[in-house]
Design an enzyme around this catalytic site. Structure first.
Site, short mmCIF file in Angstrom:
data_model
loop_
_atom_site.label_atom_id
_atom_site.label_comp_id
_atom_site.label_asym_id
_atom_site.label_seq_id
_atom_site.Cartn_x
_atom_site.Cartn_y
_atom_site.Cartn_z
N ILE A 158 0.84 -1.18 0.00
CA ILE A 158 0.00 0.00 0.00
C ILE A 158 0.88 1.24 0.00
O ILE A 158 2.00 1.23 0.49
CB ILE A 158 -0.99 0.00 1.17
CG1 ILE A 158 -0.30 -0.27 2.51
CG2 ILE A 158 -2.08 -1.03 0.94
CD1 ILE A 158 -1.27 -0.30 3.69
N GLU A 159 0.36 2.31 -0.58
CA GLU A 159 1.19 3.46 -0.91
C GLU A 159 1.80 4.13 0.32
O GLU A 159 2.85 4.77 0.21
CB GLU A 159 0.38 4.48 -1.71
CG GLU A 159 -0.80 5.09 -0.96
CD GLU A 159 -1.70 5.88 -1.88
OE1 GLU A 159 -1.78 7.11 -1.71
OE2 GLU A 159 -2.34 5.29 -2.78
N GLN A 160 1.18 3.99 1.48
CA GLN A 160 1.74 4.61 2.67
C GLN A 160 3.03 3.94 3.11
O GLN A 160 3.79 4.52 3.89
CB GLN A 160 0.73 4.59 3.81
CG GLN A 160 -0.42 5.58 3.65
CD GLN A 160 -1.51 5.11 2.71
OE1 GLN A 160 -1.43 4.01 2.17
NE2 GLN A 160 -2.52 5.93 2.51
#
Length: 536
Positions: free
Chosen positions: A328-330
């Site tokens: 996930i991008e985080q």
């Protein structure tokens, strides 16, 4: 040995000059330096300083559920321009955040640019480079031939420009050179070294700090506590003290909005998967289950928000929690991505990467599949995920969506077929549509293009759209119905409910009947459903 002063949030605000470019590290409530932002807003309300700020947010600062974030700064005169990958979002029935009111009233210049590109713009600024060339955003609303990411009529300047190199089109994103970077960590020592042991991600803190420091700016760090100099494990320091100019201690700092600190989010322990509750039975679970059937064992898979966020919970329930590796991008790699207030975090992650490095993986197509959601789809396969006219505060903006879809070899979009008041039930394994939604989601043209179906088709990428009543695929002849739910009528419930005539596959088949029963499906992920090259 250099020491870094601890100051109040209002004293930190006094360090910010009028007209400054201020970069803020955050992801909604994850890592949001809310106390510092509150101090800036308070100081402006009392003194009129600092004024005329430009703020840059690779991912949204704050949310609609308890962390005001950017809304502390949403005051006429304080904020003149905002550039963000995403914005606070929430239900349409809620009062819109103040920043949205300012944007819609043309009281501030506002841009929405892809999160990954924004992180890389900071790295370019830190390295004294002019900017970055990228395919991210081509043929979407970010492209200057369309909207250029501009969000209102007060915003007239093109930040993003189109360039051609050796016959190939690129978007040029200019470097970000902040005067101030505001980041958040868990612990600082007296020298300003920052560790992130309680955080769900470091996000872009290091590159934002580099960008400010290397261009003569200052770095303000909000932390939960201060330790004596020399007591932090140097292997855990993610932002060195040589970059930090001031500390703001906020002992009540939460891990994310309305979530108690969970060491399984920050990677300090692993929890048994029994704590993951199954997704509630209903149409959204049916959609998530069908989307899960697109996965293969050992895939590396990106996950977005919306209905697609339920897919990891489906895999846990089906006994396949570790069958794929989520990214996930985080920054989380592996584990079980969480929903609700903890979205952007994962339970039991294998690794917590800086966001910019995660986007290097995603923009380079180094994964097998992206599981995303949609608001609208049109006849060209274009998707709108960021723009609802009149209700824009319901959506967060583009975020990392454009970065992810620019190179994903396989993309699965999930969503309901219609919107509005509906009465749709599942009875004895069949879909029963008593009253359909009055708002079509298959439209002639999307209101804004977040994903270009034509570009994806030209690049040979595989795109499917999963709904509760049918599955569609993007093909040369157009959007094509390839599966239909048991109980649904092709003409009445699908073709007549689309604003354009989708094609129908010659081998149209019925969706797996097991999807429409509450007990586990018996999901099998061993059969390769797609090409697993992972690279273009």
């Amino acid at each position: 040995m250099r020491t870094v002063p601890a100051v109040t949030a209002v004293e930190a605000a006094e360090l910010i000059p009028d007209g400054a470019v201020v970069s803020v590290s955050s992801s909604s409530a994850l890592g949001c330096p809310d106390a510092v932002l509150a101090g800036i807003g308070e100081h402006f309300a009392q003194t009129g300083k600092p004024c005329g700020l430009t703020t840059v947010h690779p991912i949204a600062a704050g949310d609609m559920y308890g962390v005001p974030g950017i809304d502390h700064l949403a005051q006429p005169g304080l904020l003149s321009r905002i550039v963000a990958g995403s914005y606070p979002s929430g239900p349409s029935s809620a009062e819109p955040p103040r920043i949205w009111k300012m944007i819609e009233a043309d009281e501030v210049e506002a841009y929405n640019l892809p999160s990954g590109a924004l992180f890389q713009m900071h790295r370019a600024g830190a390295a004294r480079q002019p900017g970055i060339l990228s395919e991210v955003g081509l043929d979407t609303f970010v492209d200057p031939r369309h909207q250029g990411g501009r969000m209102n009529s007060a915003t007239t300047e093109d930040l993003v420009t189109l360039e051609s190199r050796e016959g190939q089109e690129w978007l040029f994103y200019p470097a970000v050179r902040p005067d101030v970077a505001i980041v958040r960590a868990t612990t600082a020592d007296e020298c300003g070294n920052l560790t992130f042991e309680d955080e769900g991600s470091t996000l872009g803190a290091l590159d934002q700090a580099y960008a400010a420091h290397n261009n003569g700016g200052i770095v303000i760090a909000q932390v939960k506590r201060v330790a004596a100099a020399g007591t932090l494990d140097p292997r855990q320091v993610r932002v060195p003290g040589i970059l930090v100019d001031a500390l703001v201690v906020h002992e009540e700092q939460w891990q994310t909005t309305q979530t108690v600190y969970d060491p399984a989010i920050s990677g300090q322990i692993r929890r048994p998967l029994e704590v993951v509750e199954p997704a509630p039975w209903g149409l959204e679970k049916v959609i998530a289950r069908r989307a899960a059937q697109e996965l293969c064992k050992d895939d590396t898979v990106n996950l977005g928000f919306g209905i697609s966020a339920l897919i990891p919970r489906v895999l846990v329930e089906e006994g396949h929690a570790d069958a794929v590796t989520w990214v996930i991008e985080q920054g989380a790699v592996g584990g079980v991505p969480l929903t609700g207030f903890a979205f952007g975090c994962a339970l039991n992650p294998q690794a917590l990467m800086p966001s910019i490095d995660q986007f290097t993986l995603l923009q380079g197509g180094g994964f097998q599949c992206a599981m995303l959601s949609f608001l609208e789809i049109d006849q060209f396969g274009d998707v709108n995920v960021h723009h609802l006219p009149g209700r824009r505060h319901v959506t967060a903006g583009v975020g990392g969506f454009a970065d992810i879809t620019s190179a994903a070899p396989n993309i699965i979009f999930s969503g309901n077929f219609t919107a509005g008041r509906r009465d749709i039930a599942i009875e004895e394994g069949r879909l029963i549509i008593r009253q359909d939604g009055a708002v079509p989601k298959l439209v002639e043209r999307v209101s804004a293009v977040t994903f270009s179906g034509r570009r994806a088709l030209a690049q040979g990428r595989r795109v499917r759209y999963v709904t509760e009543r049918c599955v569609l695929e993007l093909r040369e002849q157009g959007l094509t119905v390839i599966e239909i739910a048991p109980g649904a009528d092709l003409q009445r419930d699908v073709l007549d409910k689309a604003a354009f005539p989708p094609a129908v596959a010659d081998d149209l088949r019925e969706m797996d009947a097991r999807l429409f029963r509450p007990e586990p499906v018996g999901l099998a992920l061993d059969t390769p459903h797609h090409t697993k090259a992972g690279m273009r």
